[in-house]
Design an enzyme around this catalytic site. Structure first.
Site, short mmCIF file in Angstrom:
data_model
loop_
_atom_site.label_atom_id
_atom_site.label_comp_id
_atom_site.label_asym_id
_atom_site.label_seq_id
_atom_site.Cartn_x
_atom_site.Cartn_y
_atom_site.Cartn_z
N VAL A 201 0.83 -1.21 0.00
CA VAL A 201 0.00 0.00 0.00
C VAL A 201 0.87 1.26 0.00
O VAL A 201 0.63 2.21 -0.76
CB VAL A 201 -0.95 0.01 1.22
CG1 VAL A 201 -1.83 1.25 1.18
CG2 VAL A 201 -1.81 -1.24 1.25
N GLY B 268 8.82 -5.71 3.13
CA GLY B 268 8.78 -5.01 1.85
C GLY B 268 9.97 -5.38 0.97
O GLY B 268 10.83 -6.17 1.37
N SER C 165 1.21 -6.96 9.64
CA SER C 165 -0.24 -6.90 9.40
C SER C 165 -0.90 -8.24 9.11
O SER C 165 -1.92 -8.29 8.45
CB SER C 165 -0.51 -5.94 8.25
OG SER C 165 0.08 -6.39 7.06
N THR D 141 -7.15 0.02 10.48
CA THR D 141 -7.70 -1.19 9.85
C THR D 141 -9.09 -1.53 10.35
O THR D 141 -9.46 -1.20 11.48
CB THR D 141 -6.77 -2.38 10.14
OG1 THR D 141 -7.44 -3.60 9.77
CG2 THR D 141 -6.40 -2.50 11.60
N TYR E 15 -3.24 -8.16 16.16
CA TYR E 15 -2.99 -7.19 15.10
C TYR E 15 -3.96 -6.01 15.21
O TYR E 15 -3.56 -4.84 15.28
CB TYR E 15 -3.09 -7.86 13.72
CG TYR E 15 -3.23 -6.88 12.58
CD1 TYR E 15 -2.24 -5.95 12.32
CD2 TYR E 15 -4.37 -6.88 11.79
CE1 TYR E 15 -2.38 -5.03 11.28
CE2 TYR E 15 -4.52 -5.97 10.75
CZ TYR E 15 -3.52 -5.05 10.50
OH TYR E 15 -3.67 -4.14 9.48
N SER F 207 -7.06 -23.19 0.28
CA SER F 207 -7.71 -23.62 1.52
C SER F 207 -8.71 -22.57 1.93
O SER F 207 -8.35 -21.40 2.08
CB SER F 207 -6.67 -23.76 2.65
OG SER F 207 -5.73 -24.73 2.33
N1 LIG Z 1 -3.23 -4.86 2.94
C1 LIG Z 1 -4.38 -4.73 3.61
O1 LIG Z 1 -5.39 -5.35 3.26
C2 LIG Z 1 -4.46 -3.80 4.78
C3 LIG Z 1 -5.71 -3.61 5.38
C4 LIG Z 1 -5.79 -2.76 6.50
C5 LIG Z 1 -4.68 -2.09 6.96
N2 LIG Z 1 -3.48 -2.30 6.36
C6 LIG Z 1 -2.32 -1.58 6.88
O2 LIG Z 1 -1.67 -0.90 5.80
C7 LIG Z 1 -0.26 -0.85 6.02
C8 LIG Z 1 0.47 -1.38 4.81
O3 LIG Z 1 0.08 -2.73 4.58
P1 LIG Z 1 0.67 -3.58 3.37
O4 LIG Z 1 -0.37 -4.56 2.98
O5 LIG Z 1 1.22 -2.64 2.36
O6 LIG Z 1 1.84 -4.36 4.10
P2 LIG Z 1 3.35 -4.62 3.63
O7 LIG Z 1 3.88 -5.65 4.55
O8 LIG Z 1 3.42 -4.84 2.17
O9 LIG Z 1 4.05 -3.21 3.95
C9 LIG Z 1 4.50 -2.83 5.24
C10 LIG Z 1 5.88 -2.21 5.06
O10 LIG Z 1 6.35 -1.73 6.33
C11 LIG Z 1 7.72 -2.08 6.48
N3 LIG Z 1 7.99 -2.10 7.92
C12 LIG Z 1 7.41 -2.91 8.85
N4 LIG Z 1 7.90 -2.61 10.08
C13 LIG Z 1 8.81 -1.59 9.90
C14 LIG Z 1 9.62 -0.84 10.79
N5 LIG Z 1 9.65 -1.09 12.10
N6 LIG Z 1 10.41 0.13 10.29
C15 LIG Z 1 10.42 0.39 8.95
N7 LIG Z 1 9.65 -0.30 8.06
C16 LIG Z 1 8.86 -1.28 8.54
C17 LIG Z 1 7.86 -3.42 5.78
O11 LIG Z 1 9.17 -3.72 5.38
C18 LIG Z 1 6.92 -3.22 4.57
O12 LIG Z 1 7.62 -2.69 3.46
C19 LIG Z 1 -0.01 -1.63 7.30
O13 LIG Z 1 0.09 -0.70 8.35
C20 LIG Z 1 -1.26 -2.49 7.46
O14 LIG Z 1 -1.52 -2.77 8.81
C21 LIG Z 1 -3.34 -3.14 5.28
O1 LIG Z 2 -5.63 -19.09 2.26
C1 LIG Z 2 -6.54 -18.37 2.69
C2 LIG Z 2 -6.33 -17.01 3.08
C3 LIG Z 2 -7.39 -16.29 3.57
N1 LIG Z 2 -8.63 -16.87 3.68
C4 LIG Z 2 -9.76 -16.08 4.19
O2 LIG Z 2 -9.94 -14.98 3.33
C5 LIG Z 2 -10.40 -13.85 4.07
C6 LIG Z 2 -9.46 -12.70 3.78
O3 LIG Z 2 -8.18 -13.02 4.36
P1 LIG Z 2 -6.87 -12.14 4.14
O4 LIG Z 2 -6.70 -11.87 2.68
O5 LIG Z 2 -5.77 -12.81 4.89
O6 LIG Z 2 -7.26 -10.75 4.81
P2 LIG Z 2 -7.81 -10.45 6.28
O7 LIG Z 2 -7.39 -11.45 7.27
O8 LIG Z 2 -9.29 -10.21 6.16
O9 LIG Z 2 -7.04 -9.13 6.64
C7 LIG Z 2 -6.87 -8.06 5.71
O10 LIG Z 2 -7.91 -7.14 5.86
C8 LIG Z 2 -7.98 -6.58 7.15
C9 LIG Z 2 -9.14 -5.61 7.19
O11 LIG Z 2 -10.34 -6.23 6.86
C10 LIG Z 2 -6.69 -5.86 7.45
O12 LIG Z 2 -6.72 -5.36 8.73
C11 LIG Z 2 -5.49 -6.77 7.31
O13 LIG Z 2 -4.30 -6.03 7.43
C12 LIG Z 2 -5.52 -7.41 5.95
O14 LIG Z 2 -4.49 -8.39 5.88
C13 LIG Z 2 -10.41 -14.27 5.53
O15 LIG Z 2 -11.71 -14.62 5.87
C14 LIG Z 2 -9.52 -15.51 5.58
O16 LIG Z 2 -9.89 -16.42 6.56
C15 LIG Z 2 -8.84 -18.18 3.30
O17 LIG Z 2 -9.95 -18.70 3.42
N2 LIG Z 2 -7.79 -18.89 2.82
#
Ligand SMILES: NC(=O)c1ccc[n+]([C@@H]2O[C@H](COP(=O)([O-])OP(=O)(O)OC[C@H]3O[C@@H](n4cnc5c(N)ncnc54)[C@H](O)[C@@H]3O)[C@@H](O)[C@H]2O)c1
Ligand SMILES: O=c1ccn([C@@H]2O[C@H](COP(=O)(O)OP(=O)(O)O[C@H]3O[C@H](CO)[C@@H](O)[C@H](O)[C@H]3O)[C@@H](O)[C@H]2O)c(=O)[nH]1
Length: 320
Positions: free
Chosen positions: A14, A38, A75, A115, A139, A202
């Protein structure tokens, strides 16, 4: 007017897309990332890159920055249940250090990645920001703790802050897509099955109280999400901590996602039912009314098949 921004976690999924949007808008971007999850190549061209930890942010932050966009965190819901200490340490401890560094440097504007996991099992959907926050996993608890920390920082020290509570981020933008190692998120995993890299997906539990028994989530395109960050930078007001959900308001079950992947890719995707994953709420669907009213945001890529198609294109280019 262009600005200078520190993007923590900008080598991740993101953060990389948001950094790209800032650069495209003419802003100066410094990415701070320790590459724990990352990738160096995830930092968009045009950004300066500092390989370092948010706990040491004071080394790089100074008054020349207009704001911090804070993505750096761990995350993964399942991992957080198994290793809660890792989440408190990095997400809460790290952010505390970052807020201190911002105070020291006089940087008084923040956009934070919160989140949907802060809400836990909702009493009502779509979820509004005033809903009870009872996270069902460490988390979500760690992100909620940070939200509380930011509220205090705004009230006591005049920080202008916006927490964006993302629902399930998906899709890709140019060179930036979802990629975790090992992969843990539903859509990239299902796409790996479609590519033949995995035998089956799965399905974690088919006995939830949902229409087909599998968990329901609100999938939002990463580019829509990025646009909200640029709007949030403008909307932030000193002394206020604004919290906005970001989602499309439509829920899709795990089985519906799998079926959409079959349709978009034209490949078979075998599925097997596996036990529930600890910490997973049954349904998470957003009301994004606050984001609409306060940020002027509305998503324009809400169609799940379109989101999956973008993710598929990225997955094919980056097959491993
Ligand atoms: N992807 C989703 O669905 C989702 C949903 C809700 C919230 N978020 C939040 O959005 C943010 C980004 O998520 P993402 O999916 O891009 O994850 P990501 O793992 O791809 O990115 C996180 C980045 O943070 C860096 N990082 C972690 N700890 C660090 C530290 N202590 N110092 C410096 N860098 C550090 C990692 O190296 C990575 O590049 C997170 O805060 C996550 O909780 C993501
Ligand atoms: O192999 C898999 C992986 C996931 N799931 C399901 O798919 C859904 C989505 O899972 P996933 O893609 O892992 O996302 P979440 O666990 O819902 O979490 C995401 O979405 C959240 C907000 O809704 C954020 O807070 C998190 O950072 C982000 O990883 C969930 O019900 C999981 O149980 C499966 O059934 N099989």
């Amino acid at each position: 007017m262009s600005g200078k921004y520190l993007v923590t976690g900008g080598a991740g999924y993101v953060g990389g897309v948001v950094a790209r949007h800032l650069i495209e808008a003419g802003d100066e971007v410094v990415v701070l990332d320790n590459l724990s999850t990352g990738f160096r190549e995830g930092v968009p061209s045009g950004a300066s890159f500092v390989e370092g930890d948010i706990r040491d942010a004071a080394k790089w932050l100074d008054a020349s920055f207009d704001a911090v966009l804070h993505f750096a965190a761990f995350s993964q819901v399942g991992e957080s249940v198994a290793k809660p200490e890792k989440y408190w340490e990095n997400n809460v401890g790290g952010t505390m250090a970052l807020l201190g560094a911002m105070r020291e440097a006089g940087v008084r504007r923040l956009v934070f990645s919160s989140t949907a996991a802060t809400y836990g099992e909702p009493e009502q959907v779509p979820i509004v920001e005033t809903a009870p926050t009872r996270p069902t996993n460490p988390y979500g608890a760690s992100k909620l703790a940070v939200d509380h920390m930011i509220t205090g920082e705004a009230a006591a020290h005049g920080l202008a802050a916006v927490s964006l509570r993302y629902f399930n981020v998906a899709g890709a933008y140019g060179e930036h897509g979802e990629r975790h190692d090992p992969e843990s998120h539903l859509i990239p995993l299902v796409l790996q099955v479609a590519q033949g890299g995995r035998e089956a997906i799965s399905v974690f539990g088919d006995d939830y109280p949902t229409p087909d028994g599998t968990c329901v989530r609100d999938y939002i395109h990463v580019a829509d999400l990025a646009e909200a960050h640029l709007l949030a930078l403008k909307a932030a007001r000193p002394g206020e901590h604004l919290i906005c959900n970001l989602g499309n308001g439509n829920g899709f079950s795990v089985r519906e996602v799998v079926e959409t992947v079959r349709q978009v890719t034209g490949h078979p995707v075998p599925e097997v039912v596996a036990p529930r994953r600890d910490g997973d709420p049954a349904v998470l669907v957003a009301s994004a009314a606050t984001a609409r009213e306060r940020l002027g945001w509305s998503p324009s890529r809400a169609d799940l098949a379109g989101i999956v198609a973008d993710a598929w294109e990225f997955a094919q280019r980056h097959a491993r």
